[in-house]
Write an enzyme that holds these catalytic residues in place. Structure first.
Site, PDB file in Angstrom:
ATOM      1  N   GLY A 118     -42.940  64.513 -11.503  1.00 53.40           N
ATOM      2  CA  GLY A 118     -43.323  63.112 -11.598  1.00 53.40           C
ATOM      3  C   GLY A 118     -43.795  62.596 -10.250  1.00 53.40           C
ATOM      4  O   GLY A 118     -43.833  63.326  -9.261  1.00 53.40           O
ATOM      5  N   HIS A 162     -40.647  59.278   6.147  1.00 55.12           N
ATOM      6  CA  HIS A 162     -41.420  59.267   7.400  1.00 55.12           C
ATOM      7  C   HIS A 162     -42.908  59.535   7.153  1.00 55.12           C
ATOM      8  O   HIS A 162     -43.741  59.261   8.014  1.00 55.12           O
ATOM      9  CB  HIS A 162     -40.841  60.273   8.400  1.00 55.12           C
ATOM     10  CG  HIS A 162     -41.308  61.681   8.215  1.00 55.12           C
ATOM     11  ND1 HIS A 162     -41.744  62.472   9.249  1.00 55.12           N
ATOM     12  CD2 HIS A 162     -41.410  62.447   7.097  1.00 55.12           C
ATOM     13  CE1 HIS A 162     -42.104  63.658   8.800  1.00 55.12           C
ATOM     14  NE2 HIS A 162     -41.898  63.679   7.499  1.00 55.12           N
TER      15      HIS A 162
END
Length: 348
Positions: free
Chosen positions: A238, A258
């Site tokens: 997904g 990040h």
């Protein structure tokens, strides 16, 4: 294959001449390419059982002896090899084992991936500093992850590199996770399952799901089988910008946020917030700028993010603001023996 028993070298003493120190920095791009060559040719693997003559290494790798000799001589000054000029032989130096193919601290896959995907984009860093468009988009004409997804070989190489990096620099952080009371974990952006497999091995009662894009998570079942945790850890494909599996006690994201800017992170955190019940825990394994055992790693990775993606490394204050503004209470930021930190939060 076991790594040689050698202690890490002391950091080289900075040259007293500033021009010499700068010359070493300016030559960094050449060293990166030399490391790529020996990693790609598996030179280090050939030396795992002991020294060889350079002409023997050349025959085994298909490389030319004289240019190989010069590359090995250069990398010997960086502690990767030890050269015996009289015998014309080469052996592993203190850092050599980090480019072996099958060790827990191997970075060979990262050496290959960075040179094959990151090297060319960084030629556009000048443009990025003017228009804030990642250098990778200047090089490839599209966002890095979109370019990566076009070829299965690129995806496989990237996943292997991230797995090796996890083993080498995230191991201490994963081992420090406090999963008291946690029965089920969803690893958001879990790629090939390396991180969750390592966690499940240490917590035999734990169940979990590796969640990532379908073409990325496709590699996870085989790894979970090899780790003997496939009976407790499943996979689901997904897009974490659209939704994540619901109902877990805890959500884990290793080196995911990040990659993205604050607005994109807010979307990811919103999907986790929707899926998690109040009180569910969130564990982030990330660098924290200025913290950790090797703060220079965070600074280097921040430069990587600048060139390749829209993300960035963050300070303690940044993490508190990002999580606190998106439905999570930060419970603590724990430094580990490695360069990564564990950021623990609770869904409010």
């Amino acid at each position: 294959m076991a790594a040689p028993d050698s202690s890490a070298p002391a950091p080289p003493t900075p040259p007293t001449d500033p021009a010499v120190a700068m010359l070493r920095l300016l030559g960094g791009f050449q060293l990166s390419q030399a490391l790529y060559v020996v990693a790609r040719a598996r030179v280090v693997d050939l030396l795992a059982d002991g020294p060889l003559r350079v002409d023997e290494v050349a025959r085994a790798t298909g490389l030319r002896p004289e240019p190989l000799r010069r590359v090995l001589r250069t990398l010997a000054t960086e502690h990767l090899f030890v050269r015996d000029e009289d015998q014309d032989s080469v052996a592993l130096g203190p850092l050599g084992h980090t480019l072996l193919s099958n060790t827990d601290d191997s970075l060979r896959d990262l050496a290959l991936m960075w040179m094959e995907t990151h090297y060319r984009p960084f030629a556009h860093l000048w443009s990025t500093l003017h228009d804030e468009v990642p250098a990778a988009e200047h090089e490839w004409g599209m966002p890095f992850f979109d370019w990566l997804a076009q070829e299965p070989e690129r995806v496989a190489g990237f996943s292997a590199a991230m797995s090796s990096m996890m083993r080498a620099v995230r191991r201490d952080a994963l081992h420090s996770l406090d999963l008291t009371g946690v029965r089920r974990v969803v690893d958001v952006g879990g790629a090939d399952g390396t991180a969750l497999a390592a966690v499940a091995e240490r917590h035999p009662e734990l169940r979990g799901t590796v969640f990532d894009l379908p073409h990325v998570v496709a590699a996870a079942p085989a790894l979970l089988e090899r780790a003997e945790v496939a009976d407790r850890v499943d996979t689901e494909g997904g897009d974490f910008f659209a939704g994540v599996p619901a109902g877990a006690d805890a959500y884990l994201a290793c080196f995911i946020l990040h990659d993205w800017n604050d607005e994109q992170c807010a979307r990811i955190l919103a999907r986790i917030h929707e899926a998690a019940a109040p009180g569910a825990r969130l564990f982030l394994v990330e660098t924290v700028l200025g913290a950790g055992a090797a703060p220079g790693v965070g600074a280097l990775l921040d430069l990587t993010m600048l060139g390749m993606l829209t993300g960035r490394e963050r300070t303690r204050g940044d993490w508190n603001t990002l999580l606190g503004g998106n439905g999570f209470r930060v419970d603590g930021i724990r430094e580990t023996a490695g360069p990564m930190c564990v950021i623990e939060a609770t869904r409010t």
